[in-house]
Design an enzyme around this catalytic site. Structure first.
Site, PDB file in Angstrom:
ATOM      1  N   ASP A 681       4.204   5.198 -29.473  1.00 51.62           N
ATOM      2  CA  ASP A 681       2.965   5.556 -30.161  1.00 51.62           C
ATOM      3  C   ASP A 681       3.203   6.719 -31.124  1.00 51.62           C
ATOM      4  OD1 ASP A 681      -0.010   5.259 -30.356  1.00 51.62           O
ATOM      5  OD2 ASP A 681       0.070   7.336 -29.664  1.00 51.62           O
ATOM      6  N   LYS A 685       2.940   7.061 -35.457  1.00 53.89           N
ATOM      7  CA  LYS A 685       2.241   8.108 -36.206  1.00 53.89           C
ATOM      8  C   LYS A 685       3.167   8.774 -37.220  1.00 53.89           C
ATOM      9  CE  LYS A 685      -0.952   8.987 -32.383  1.00 53.89           C
ATOM     10  NZ  LYS A 685      -1.459   9.967 -31.391  1.00 53.89           N
TER      11      LYS A 685
END
Length: 817
Positions: A681, A685
């Site tokens: 994750d 980003k």
């Protein structure tokens, strides 16, 4: 004698209640010693009924049920509003009118022929019956009333159906009649007149208004009041634009422009006699007589409104004439338009290319086939010689026009109009602007008319709230909190941001619901649960497109790859996208670029602030730095609220297993904590940030150091993972001990520098800006040419439904801005 002319339209005389209100209005006028002239239309629906009877009779069909309906409607009013002792005389007179009408219809029935002359005579009975009836009702309240048949005073030519008034003779007759009956309140039949031999004629559309203006001009009235069923002239058609509002005043020119382009409150010829004598016209509402209405006058007070109104005509057809045979050929346009005029084909709008290679004009759809036929006959030689291309007709179109004297010499009006249309995907087929600059007209698809009217109205009347129509995917934690926030802040949004948010569609994985007027955020969950529509992403998008609402926003509050597949087609339909779903921006670079390019091409927004820092303004800060010409040299960040929480709490006697478990219980982690701890994750980003910073990177380009030992990554279930994590306590405690010994803290940091990106577990000392990070906060530092010595730091909560929903909320408001 100076007086007022009061004209009451069909709805104002259409029922017992409205006629009683008419009497109350007249009482106010008479109480101020006025002797007004009252012009009346037929009862609402009666003219259409008369047309239907005439057509039925000419076809040999039975017209008696309609006759019975007409008699009943008038007799019911008499029974309710006239004293019993006076009713018989009125019934008898009305019956005489109805008998004459029936005789006429029998003649049409026998001959199977309906001439314009006969139709005018038939239609005259609508006004005759209503005017006589109301004059007798008024006589009970005002002594000295007189019913006047305008056909005896208004003289015209013999163009039955739309006769031209002989103003000089008519004014002499009206003046003489008024002088003879100066002590009376005159009740005058609108719409009807007569030719030089006394045959009944009618004044065409808006004829009763015209009658009022003729009498006003002849008598030098101080004011014409037109009583109708709306609160004056409005900024747009209230049936299509809910936020339309009444205008306090208009100039004659503005009113004529609005009326010509579809505002049916008043008809342009009505104003010509008033215009010439500068008589004010007041549009009032019979059903709300206390409302000031709209005053139409020669000069108006200065207004801060850029435009006064938006009007429309639909449906229309356009004819395109294209060819080299028109270029430089004098008289071609005159020949074309003279031909159409001879055939009584009314041209609504004309536009011609500067090269003279094409002419486009708009006409009523019913005239299109005839227009093409006569043009082909007239220009047969040019068509045969290929100097003209075949005549092309386009159907199912509409005209939208913006009107206002302030448009003159004001820069940017056209730009504002076309921006509002373009942003909402409304294609403009043709444009026309008069040299007076009071009007800009565009031709669009009839299907897009309601959307276009609302979008343009929102664009020009900035003092009103702008409505966003929102379609939401996902009703998990973020979706629920977003709805809660929107509901709680609805008033604040309207008062301080000028934005109204209507949730027009909601879907989860099971069901979906739609409502163009807005789904109630009080009970959306029960409404969704009760829905019979099964969730279907393709149908959800298709329905959103079919609803064709202005200022649409598609919100993706899911973590699924499926919605990302529809982003491109959503953009192509000129709908903005707001998403907290990172998959769209972190998949292939080709997809990332395609989404941006498509959104830009169609002039809509693509906002995804929550992709990187939940509610933190990280992407916005990065874009502001770059847009202002600054150069990014390094970005360092902790962009996982989950990992931030874990390492901020992994100290002292705490063990890693328990801290991760606590993070999951607090809702900071994904269902499988490894999705956070393996850095996937976080990697997404950093990838999005790198791409937004201008680097065409793929996921494989980011060097990522996993926090977890291989045994934890290989566990088959979440329970197995926690068991493996427990066994690795020594590994994590060793990291903690090393950091504490060096007076440092553990931080999982992403870095972008010199076109390279990496994520690794680091030990930082108190000199580092990330040393003091606490809780589940995210933090990012931008080192740039301007922020070289002291990096720009953004810090704040980086996890949880509340802050993520707030980030989506902020993106949504930015679409509205």
């Amino acid at each position: 004698m100076v007086m007022k002319i009061l004209k009451f339209g069909g709805t104002s005389v259409g029922s017992v209640q409205s006629i009683q209100t008419l009497i109350d209005i007249l009482k106010e006028e008479v109480s101020s010693k006025e002797k007004p002239v009252v012009v009346l239309s037929a009862m609402s629906g009666i003219t259409n009924l008369l047309v239907s009877m005439a057509e039925n009779a000419s076809c040999g069909n039975d017209f008696t049920p309609a006759m019975a309906e007409m008699e009943k409607r008038h007799f019911d009013v008499v029974k309710n509003l006239l004293d019993v002792q006076n009713q018989d005389a009125v019934f008898t007179h009305l019956k005489l009118y109805l008998n004459q009408l029936e005789d006429l219809l029998h003649g049409v029935f026998t001959l199977r022929e309906l001439t314009p002359k006969t139709l005018d005579h038939i239609l005259s009975f609508g006004e005759r019956c209503s005017t006589f009836m109301i004059s007798k009702i008024a006589e009970q309240h005002f002594p000295g009333t007189l019913c006047v048949d305008a056909s005896e005073l208004v003289k015209t030519d013999s163009a039955f159906g739309n006769a031209k008034v002989n103003m000089e003779l008519t004014e002499l007759l009206v003046q003489g009649f008024r002088k003879e009956h100066s002590d009376k309140i005159l009740f005058v039949t609108g719409f009807i007149a007569s030719n030089e031999v006394g045959h009944i004629t009618t004044l065409g559309r808006g004829g009763s208004d015209y009658t009022a203006a003729i009498f006003a001009s002849a008598l030098n009235a101080k004011e014409i009041q037109i009583w109708t069923d709306v609160n004056g002239m409005m900024t747009a058609d209230p049936r299509m634009v809910k936020k339309a509002f009444s205008l306090p005043e208009l100039t004659y020119t503005e009113a004529m422009e609005l009326s010509y382009f579809g505002a049916k409150v008043i008809y342009p010829p009505t104003m010509i006699p008033a215009f010439l004598k500068k008589i004010p016209i007041v549009i009032k509402n019979t059903f709300e007589p206390g409302f000031e209405g709209t005053v139409i006058r020669h000069h108006c007070k200065p207004s801060n409104l850029l435009i006064k109104g938006i009007s429309s005509i639909n449906p229309i057809s356009i004819i395109n004439l294209v060819g080299s045979g028109m270029v430089g050929k004098s008289g071609f346009s005159g020949r074309l338009f003279s031909l159409l005029a001879r055939e009584q084909i009314n041209i609504i709008l004309i536009t011609q290319s500067s090269s003279e290679h094409s002419i486009t004009f708009a006409i009523q759809p019913g005239d299109a086939a005839k227009a093409r036929r006569i043009i082909e006959q007239e220009f047969e030689l040019e068509l045969a010689a290929k100097k003209l291309e075949p005549v092309a007709i386009e159907q199912n179109l509409a005209i939208i026009a913006i009107v206002g004297e302030n448009m003159k010499h004001t820069p940017g009006v056209s730009g504002k109009l076309f921006h509002a249309l373009g942003r909402n995907g409304v294609n403009v087929r043709a444009i026309a602007q008069g040299s007076s600059e009071y009007n800009i007209s565009v031709i669009i698809s009839n299907h897009d008319l309601p959307k276009a009217l609302n979008a343009v109205h929102d664009g020009f009347f900035v003092q009103l709230t702008k409505t966003l129509h929102v379609f939401c995917l996902g009703t998990g934690n973020i979706g629920k909190v977003l709805f809660k926030q929107l509901h709680a802040h609805a008033t604040h949004l309207q008062e301080h941001n000028g934005i109204q948010v209507k949730i027009a569609g909601i879907s989860n994985t099971r069901k979906m619901i739609f409502n163009k007027e807005g789904i109630s955020l009080d009970n959306w969950q029960s409404e969704l649960a009760a829905s019979d529509e099964k969730a279907d992403l393709d149908e959800f998008v298709a329905k959103m497109k079919r609803m064709n609402l202005p200022n649409c926003v598609f919100i993706d509050n899911t973590a699924s790859p499926k919605p990302v597949e529809v982003y491109e087609q959503v953009f192509r339909h000129n709908i903005s996208v707001v998403t907290c779903n990172k998959i769209g921006n972190s998949a292939s670079y080709k997809q990332y670029k395609t989404l941006r390019d498509t959104a830009k091409q169609h002039g809509v927004d693509f906002f995804y602030e929550t992709n990187v820092g939940a509610g933190l303004p990280i992407i916005r800060t990065l874009k502001d730095l770059m847009n202002s010409g600054d150069r990014i040299t390094r970005i360092e960040a902790i962009l996982s609220g989950t990992i931030s929480f874990i390492f901020n709490n992994f100290k002292g006697g705490a063990n890693f297993h328990d801290v991760v478990k606590t993070a999951q219980e607090k809702g900071f982690t994904e269902p499988d904590p490894r999705d956070d701890l393996r850095g996937t994750d976080f990697m997404r980003k950093i990838l999005i940030l790198a791409r937004d910073a201008g680097y065409p990177m793929e996921a494989a380009d980011i060097q990522i150091e996993s926090i977890l030992p291989q045994s934890c990554l290989d566990a088959k279930t979440v329970e197995d993972f926690y068991a493996a994590l427990k066994k690795e306590d020594a590994f994590f405690n060793n990291l903690k001990t090393q950091a504490e010994a060096a007076k440092k803290v553990l931080r999982y940091i992403g870095k972008l520098e010199n076109g390279k990106a990496s994520i690794s577990l680091q030990m930082v000392d108190e000199q580092h800006p990330f040393y003091t990070l606490s809780g589940s906060d995210n933090i990012i530092s931008f080192t740039t040419d301007r922020y070289r010595e002291y990096p720009l730091v953004v810090k704040g909560p980086g996890a949880g439904a509340e802050v993520t929903a707030a980030g989506v909320f902020a993106d949504l408001i930015n679409v509205g801005a």
